[in-house]
Design a protein around this motif. Structure first.
Motif, PDB file in Angstrom:
ATOM      1  N   LYS A 116      43.743  49.916  45.568  1.00 24.53           N
ATOM      2  CA  LYS A 116      43.867  50.814  46.722  1.00 24.53           C
ATOM      3  C   LYS A 116      42.528  51.213  47.339  1.00 24.53           C
ATOM      4  N   LYS A 117      41.532  51.482  46.514  1.00 28.45           N
ATOM      5  CA  LYS A 117      40.269  52.008  47.031  1.00 28.45           C
ATOM      6  C   LYS A 117      39.194  50.935  47.225  1.00 28.45           C
ATOM      7  N   ALA A 118      39.007  50.083  46.231  1.00 29.33           N
ATOM      8  CA  ALA A 118      37.945  49.074  46.326  1.00 29.33           C
ATOM      9  C   ALA A 118      38.376  47.881  47.180  1.00 29.33           C
ATOM     10  N   LEU A 119      39.521  47.298  46.857  1.00 30.38           N
ATOM     11  CA  LEU A 119      39.973  46.127  47.607  1.00 30.38           C
ATOM     12  C   LEU A 119      40.674  46.499  48.910  1.00 30.38           C
ATOM     13  N   LYS A 120      41.292  47.665  48.947  1.00 35.90           N
ATOM     14  CA  LYS A 120      42.031  48.117  50.135  1.00 35.90           C
ATOM     15  C   LYS A 120      43.035  47.060  50.593  1.00 35.90           C
ATOM     16  N   VAL A 121      43.875  46.630  49.660  1.00 40.16           N
ATOM     17  CA  VAL A 121      44.836  45.551  49.903  1.00 40.16           C
ATOM     18  C   VAL A 121      45.875  45.965  50.948  1.00 40.16           C
ATOM     19  N   THR A 122      46.150  45.028  51.870  1.00 39.38           N
ATOM     20  CA  THR A 122      47.193  45.220  52.886  1.00 39.38           C
ATOM     21  C   THR A 122      48.109  44.005  52.884  1.00 39.38           C
ATOM     22  N   SER A 123      49.117  44.064  53.731  1.00 36.87           N
ATOM     23  CA  SER A 123      50.061  42.948  53.838  1.00 36.87           C
ATOM     24  C   SER A 123      49.422  41.711  54.460  1.00 36.87           C
ATOM     25  N   GLU A 124      48.252  41.843  55.021  1.00 36.42           N
ATOM     26  CA  GLU A 124      47.547  40.708  55.628  1.00 36.42           C
ATOM     27  C   GLU A 124      46.737  39.913  54.602  1.00 36.42           C
ATOM     28  N   ASP A 125      46.641  40.418  53.395  1.00 30.67           N
ATOM     29  CA  ASP A 125      45.739  39.827  52.414  1.00 30.67           C
ATOM     30  C   ASP A 125      46.358  38.744  51.547  1.00 30.67           C
ATOM     31  N   VAL A 126      45.470  37.842  51.113  1.00 32.30           N
ATOM     32  CA  VAL A 126      45.762  36.866  50.066  1.00 32.30           C
ATOM     33  C   VAL A 126      44.901  37.286  48.887  1.00 32.30           C
ATOM     34  N   VAL A 127      45.559  37.703  47.803  1.00 30.16           N
ATOM     35  CA  VAL A 127      44.864  38.259  46.651  1.00 30.16           C
ATOM     36  C   VAL A 127      44.979  37.312  45.468  1.00 30.16           C
ATOM     37  N   VAL A 128      43.868  37.070  44.797  1.00 31.15           N
ATOM     38  CA  VAL A 128      43.872  36.330  43.540  1.00 31.15           C
ATOM     39  C   VAL A 128      43.535  37.311  42.431  1.00 31.15           C
ATOM     40  N   VAL A 129      44.305  37.228  41.343  1.00 32.08           N
ATOM     41  CA  VAL A 129      44.073  38.061  40.163  1.00 32.08           C
ATOM     42  C   VAL A 129      43.802  37.131  38.997  1.00 32.08           C
ATOM     43  N   SER A 130      42.619  37.223  38.400  1.00 35.95           N
ATOM     44  CA  SER A 130      42.333  36.430  37.199  1.00 35.95           C
ATOM     45  C   SER A 130      42.697  37.271  35.976  1.00 35.95           C
ATOM     46  N   GLY A 131      42.968  36.599  34.871  1.00 41.70           N
ATOM     47  CA  GLY A 131      43.445  37.327  33.698  1.00 41.70           C
ATOM     48  C   GLY A 131      44.743  38.024  34.030  1.00 41.70           C
ATOM     49  N   ALA A 132      45.554  37.369  34.845  1.00 38.92           N
ATOM     50  CA  ALA A 132      46.720  38.014  35.457  1.00 38.92           C
ATOM     51  C   ALA A 132      47.867  38.296  34.497  1.00 38.92           C
ATOM     52  N   SER A 133      47.894  37.655  33.346  1.00 37.87           N
ATOM     53  CA  SER A 133      49.019  37.886  32.437  1.00 37.87           C
ATOM     54  C   SER A 133      48.783  39.049  31.485  1.00 37.87           C
ATOM     55  N   GLY A 134      47.588  39.615  31.495  1.00 34.13           N
ATOM     56  CA  GLY A 134      47.301  40.776  30.658  1.00 34.13           C
ATOM     57  C   GLY A 134      47.814  42.056  31.294  1.00 34.13           C
ATOM     58  N   THR A 135      47.641  43.147  30.603  1.00 31.32           N
ATOM     59  CA  THR A 135      48.125  44.443  31.097  1.00 31.32           C
ATOM     60  C   THR A 135      47.512  44.800  32.441  1.00 31.32           C
ATOM     61  N   VAL A 136      46.204  44.729  32.550  1.00 29.53           N
ATOM     62  CA  VAL A 136      45.521  45.095  33.792  1.00 29.53           C
ATOM     63  C   VAL A 136      45.880  44.120  34.908  1.00 29.53           C
ATOM     64  N   GLY A 137      45.779  42.829  34.643  1.00 29.26           N
ATOM     65  CA  GLY A 137      46.032  41.830  35.674  1.00 29.26           C
ATOM     66  C   GLY A 137      47.459  41.836  36.188  1.00 29.26           C
ATOM     67  N   SER A 138      48.425  41.955  35.284  1.00 27.78           N
ATOM     68  CA  SER A 138      49.821  41.937  35.735  1.00 27.78           C
ATOM     69  C   SER A 138      50.145  43.184  36.548  1.00 27.78           C
ATOM     70  N   LEU A 139      49.587  44.314  36.159  1.00 22.75           N
ATOM     71  CA  LEU A 139      49.789  45.539  36.927  1.00 22.75           C
ATOM     72  C   LEU A 139      49.110  45.442  38.297  1.00 22.75           C
ATOM     73  N   ALA A 140      47.897  44.882  38.331  1.00 20.74           N
ATOM     74  CA  ALA A 140      47.184  44.716  39.604  1.00 20.74           C
ATOM     75  C   ALA A 140      47.979  43.817  40.554  1.00 20.74           C
ATOM     76  N   GLY A 141      48.486  42.708  40.045  1.00 17.06           N
ATOM     77  CA  GLY A 141      49.268  41.802  40.895  1.00 17.06           C
ATOM     78  C   GLY A 141      50.517  42.457  41.453  1.00 17.06           C
ATOM     79  N   GLN A 142      51.200  43.226  40.625  1.00 18.91           N
ATOM     80  CA  GLN A 142      52.415  43.899  41.087  1.00 18.91           C
ATOM     81  C   GLN A 142      52.109  44.968  42.138  1.00 18.91           C
TER      82      GLN A 142
END
Length: 147
Positions: free
Chosen positions: A29-55
């Protein structure tokens, strides 16, 4: 740490942890400021932090690509709502990203560093944003090579 609520210590350091939740929330929300216009890549995505970030990125309406190691982890990401999952153990991250997002990535939630991050940055759009959350690829390194 107060565990008088009866929950085991492992619960306090899992996805329910304020530290993990706040880290992810701040990153998205604050650093990346993700919007519906974005294409986001999450590395380490299957871990707790990564899976939560992707969702959380999906809740913002972004297209989300997760990087994980192994088919089971990649299947889990798709079940969580990620748009794509790349298995870095059997696929070239760089080549797959070029196919999936030929116009480039706008946001990167980085949990691993190393070669994965190099490949992602090669597919970054100008003025993209990166949130460095961890460097899993470096945790067990014996030497301190920099260059």
């Amino acid at each position: 740490l107060d565990t008088s609520n009866g929950l085991p210590l492992s619960t306090h350091i899992s996805v329910f942890s304020a530290h993990i939740g706040l880290t992810v929330w701040h990153g998205v929300k604050k650093a990346l400021k993700v919007t519906s216009e974005d294409v986001v890549v999450v590395s380490g995505a299957s871990g707790t932090v990564g899976s939560l970030a992707g969702q959380l990125c999906k809740l913002e309406g972004a297209k989300v690509i997760g990087i994980a190691g192994g088919p089971a982890k990649c299947e889990r990401l798709l079940a969580l709502g990620f748009d794509h999952a790349i298995d870095y153990k059997s696929e070239s991250v760089d080549e797959e990203l070029r196919k999936i997002v030929p116009d480039g990535i706008t946001r990167y939630f980085d949990n691993v560093g190393g070669k994965t991050t190099d490949d992602i940055l090669m597919n970054f759009k100008t003025h993209g944003r990166l949130f460095l959350c961890g460097v899993l690829s470096e945790y067990n390194e014996e030497s301190d090579e920099r260059g």
